[in-house]
Write a protein that holds these residues in place. Structure first.
Motif, PDB file in Angstrom:
ATOM      1  N   SER A 141       0.843  -1.196   0.000  1.00 32.59           N
ATOM      2  CA  SER A 141       0.000   0.000   0.000  1.00 32.59           C
ATOM      3  C   SER A 141       0.879   1.247   0.000  1.00 32.59           C
ATOM      4  CB  SER A 141      -0.939   0.004   1.207  1.00 32.59           C
ATOM      5  OG  SER A 141      -0.197  -0.009   2.406  1.00 32.59           O
ATOM      6  N   ARG A 142       2.186   1.018  -0.086  1.00 32.84           N
ATOM      7  CA  ARG A 142       3.157   2.095  -0.265  1.00 32.84           C
ATOM      8  C   ARG A 142       3.867   1.850  -1.588  1.00 32.84           C
ATOM      9  NH1 ARG A 142       6.280   3.286   5.276  1.00 32.84           N
ATOM     10  NH2 ARG A 142       6.978   4.943   3.909  1.00 32.84           N
ATOM     11  N   SER A 143       4.549   2.865  -2.107  1.00 32.47           N
ATOM     12  CA  SER A 143       5.206   2.742  -3.413  1.00 32.47           C
ATOM     13  C   SER A 143       6.701   2.519  -3.345  1.00 32.47           C
ATOM     14  CB  SER A 143       4.928   3.996  -4.255  1.00 32.47           C
ATOM     15  OG  SER A 143       3.555   4.092  -4.515  1.00 32.47           O
ATOM     16  N   GLY A 144       7.277   2.596  -2.151  1.00 35.27           N
ATOM     17  CA  GLY A 144       8.721   2.423  -2.042  1.00 35.27           C
ATOM     18  C   GLY A 144       9.467   3.640  -2.561  1.00 35.27           C
TER      19      GLY A 144
ATOM     20  N   TYR B  28       9.824   0.687  -8.924  1.00 34.93           N
ATOM     21  CA  TYR B  28       8.763  -0.152  -8.373  1.00 34.93           C
ATOM     22  C   TYR B  28       7.416   0.157  -9.012  1.00 34.93           C
ATOM     23  CZ  TYR B  28      12.372  -1.201  -4.969  1.00 34.93           C
ATOM     24  OH  TYR B  28      13.552  -1.593  -4.384  1.00 34.93           O
ATOM     25  N   THR B  29       7.091   1.434  -9.118  1.00 34.38           N
ATOM     26  CA  THR B  29       5.814   1.783  -9.744  1.00 34.38           C
ATOM     27  C   THR B  29       5.846   1.494 -11.243  1.00 34.38           C
ATOM     28  OG1 THR B  29       6.499   4.104  -9.867  1.00 34.38           O
ATOM     29  CG2 THR B  29       5.089   3.471  -8.010  1.00 34.38           C
ATOM     30  N   ASP B  30       7.012   1.655 -11.876  1.00 31.63           N
ATOM     31  CA  ASP B  30       7.135   1.293 -13.289  1.00 31.63           C
ATOM     32  C   ASP B  30       6.877  -0.199 -13.478  1.00 31.63           C
ATOM     33  OD1 ASP B  30       7.737   3.920 -13.928  1.00 31.63           O
ATOM     34  OD2 ASP B  30       9.897   3.563 -14.141  1.00 31.63           O
TER      35      ASP B  30
ATOM     36  N   ALA C  90       5.027  -2.097 -11.582  1.00 32.09           N
ATOM     37  CA  ALA C  90       3.590  -2.323 -11.382  1.00 32.09           C
ATOM     38  C   ALA C  90       2.812  -1.963 -12.645  1.00 32.09           C
ATOM     39  CB  ALA C  90       3.081  -1.519 -10.184  1.00 32.09           C
ATOM     40  N   ARG C  91       3.189  -0.852 -13.272  1.00 31.34           N
ATOM     41  CA  ARG C  91       2.532  -0.465 -14.524  1.00 31.34           C
ATOM     42  C   ARG C  91       2.791  -1.503 -15.621  1.00 31.34           C
ATOM     43  NH1 ARG C  91       4.545   4.557 -12.822  1.00 31.34           N
ATOM     44  NH2 ARG C  91       2.859   5.911 -12.097  1.00 31.34           N
ATOM     45  N   GLN C  92       4.049  -1.942 -15.733  1.00 26.79           N
ATOM     46  CA  GLN C  92       4.398  -2.938 -16.754  1.00 26.79           C
ATOM     47  C   GLN C  92       3.651  -4.246 -16.529  1.00 26.79           C
ATOM     48  OE1 GLN C  92       8.666  -3.376 -16.698  1.00 26.79           O
ATOM     49  NE2 GLN C  92       9.001  -1.219 -17.157  1.00 26.79           N
ATOM     50  N   LEU C  93       3.579  -4.681 -15.280  1.00 26.03           N
ATOM     51  CA  LEU C  93       2.863  -5.917 -14.989  1.00 26.03           C
ATOM     52  C   LEU C  93       1.380  -5.755 -15.317  1.00 26.03           C
ATOM     53  CD1 LEU C  93       2.818  -8.823 -13.949  1.00 26.03           C
ATOM     54  CD2 LEU C  93       2.550  -7.894 -11.619  1.00 26.03           C
ATOM     55  N   GLY C  94       0.797  -4.635 -14.938  1.00 24.55           N
ATOM     56  CA  GLY C  94      -0.609  -4.380 -15.247  1.00 24.55           C
ATOM     57  C   GLY C  94      -0.872  -4.389 -16.744  1.00 24.55           C
ATOM     58  N   LYS C  95      -0.018  -3.716 -17.516  1.00 25.16           N
ATOM     59  CA  LYS C  95      -0.172  -3.691 -18.975  1.00 25.16           C
ATOM     60  C   LYS C  95      -0.037  -5.088 -19.560  1.00 25.16           C
ATOM     61  CE  LYS C  95       1.410   0.997 -19.812  1.00 25.16           C
ATOM     62  NZ  LYS C  95       2.484   1.866 -20.283  1.00 25.16           N
ATOM     63  N   ALA C  96       0.960  -5.835 -19.103  1.00 20.47           N
ATOM     64  CA  ALA C  96       1.200  -7.179 -19.628  1.00 20.47           C
ATOM     65  C   ALA C  96       0.042  -8.119 -19.290  1.00 20.47           C
ATOM     66  CB  ALA C  96       2.519  -7.732 -19.079  1.00 20.47           C
ATOM     67  N   MET C  97      -0.473  -8.019 -18.078  1.00 18.96           N
ATOM     68  CA  MET C  97      -1.602  -8.858 -17.690  1.00 18.96           C
ATOM     69  C   MET C  97      -2.831  -8.523 -18.525  1.00 18.96           C
ATOM     70  SD  MET C  97      -1.131  -8.987 -13.509  1.00 18.96           S
ATOM     71  CE  MET C  97      -2.846  -9.435 -13.244  1.00 18.96           C
ATOM     72  N   ALA C  98      -3.128  -7.247 -18.666  1.00 17.62           N
ATOM     73  CA  ALA C  98      -4.300  -6.826 -19.433  1.00 17.62           C
ATOM     74  C   ALA C  98      -4.171  -7.240 -20.897  1.00 17.62           C
ATOM     75  CB  ALA C  98      -4.492  -5.313 -19.310  1.00 17.62           C
ATOM     76  N   ALA C  99      -2.977  -7.089 -21.471  1.00 20.25           N
ATOM     77  CA  ALA C  99      -2.759  -7.446 -22.874  1.00 20.25           C
ATOM     78  C   ALA C  99      -2.990  -8.934 -23.120  1.00 20.25           C
ATOM     79  CB  ALA C  99      -1.340  -7.062 -23.302  1.00 20.25           C
ATOM     80  N   ARG C 100      -2.773  -9.747 -22.102  1.00 22.17           N
ATOM     81  CA  ARG C 100      -2.966 -11.192 -22.231  1.00 22.17           C
ATOM     82  C   ARG C 100      -4.373 -11.631 -21.815  1.00 22.17           C
ATOM     83  NH1 ARG C 100       2.679 -14.093 -20.995  1.00 22.17           N
ATOM     84  NH2 ARG C 100       4.049 -12.468 -21.811  1.00 22.17           N
ATOM     85  N   GLY C 101      -5.199 -10.668 -21.439  1.00 22.20           N
ATOM     86  CA  GLY C 101      -6.581 -10.976 -21.089  1.00 22.20           C
ATOM     87  C   GLY C 101      -6.788 -11.463 -19.670  1.00 22.20           C
ATOM     88  N   PHE C 102      -5.811 -11.242 -18.800  1.00 25.73           N
ATOM     89  CA  PHE C 102      -5.940 -11.653 -17.405  1.00 25.73           C
ATOM     90  C   PHE C 102      -6.709 -10.614 -16.607  1.00 25.73           C
ATOM     91  CE2 PHE C 102      -1.578 -13.687 -18.113  1.00 25.73           C
ATOM     92  CZ  PHE C 102      -2.123 -14.915 -18.454  1.00 25.73           C
TER      93      PHE C 102
END
Length: 179
Positions: free
Chosen positions: A10-13, A18-20, A22-34
């Motif tokens: 709940s903190r960003s460090g 770290y936030t980059d 999180a953004r990359q993981l979110g984009k990659a997950m969404a692009a794969r339909g997760f």
């Protein structure tokens, strides 16, 4: 739809890495339909990945205990927000709704969730893949520690092998072999 439970802070460090991630993981997950299952907050790493997934049109389910709804500032723009009576119910619901788990850098809560889901896997309560996103080597010492638990005979190598580690979100998703 396949959903991934992401444990993160709940903190960003300190630092944008770290936030980059999180953004990359979110984009990659969404692009794969997760879809995303996570702790339900709008702040810190939790808010970053949720916002990224929502911006990409992905389904996001937040699970937050009533006692933390105000403290962690529950996200009000989610596909679904589940409010639980306590942390135990939160973790149970997150595990039930997920097809895989990824721990990103985070604090004590993230570590506790990671170890609990590893223990549940060891006890065969689930057989879902578990990944560790090791941004900036954040988990290097923990990985060495876990390897030491194997060499000292406290953890069986097959249980240590349940945890897949990568520094890159895309690579981690590839290795977790999700469909």
């Amino acid at each position: 739809m396949t959903s991934i439970c992401v444990y993160c802070g709940s903190r960003s460090g300190h630092g944008d890495d770290y936030t980059d991630a999180a953004r990359q993981l979110g984009k990659a997950m969404a692009a794969r339909g997760f879809g995303l299952v996570y702790g339900g907050a709008s702040i810190g790493m939790m808010g970053v990945i949720a916002d990224e997934m929502l911006a990409a049109g992905a389904a996001v389910t937040g699970v937050i205990p009533e006692s933390l709804q105000q403290k962690e500032v529950a996200h009000d723009g989610l596909t679904e927000l589940l409010v639980t009576a306590d942390m135990h119910e939160r973790k149970r619901l997150m595990a039930e709704r997920a097809d895989a788990f990824i721990a990103m850098p985070g604090g004590l809560g993230t570590l506790e969730e990671l170890f609990e889901i590893l223990t549940w896997g060891q006890l065969r309560f689930h057989a879902k893949p578990i990944g560790l996103l090791n941004t900036r080597g954040y988990y290097d010492d923990l990985i060495r520690f876990l390897d030491g638990t194997v060499s000292e005979g406290f953890v069986h190598p097959r249980h240590r092998a349940m945890l897949t580690v990568s520094q890159a979100p895309e690579d981690l998703l590839d290795v977790l072999s999700l469909h």
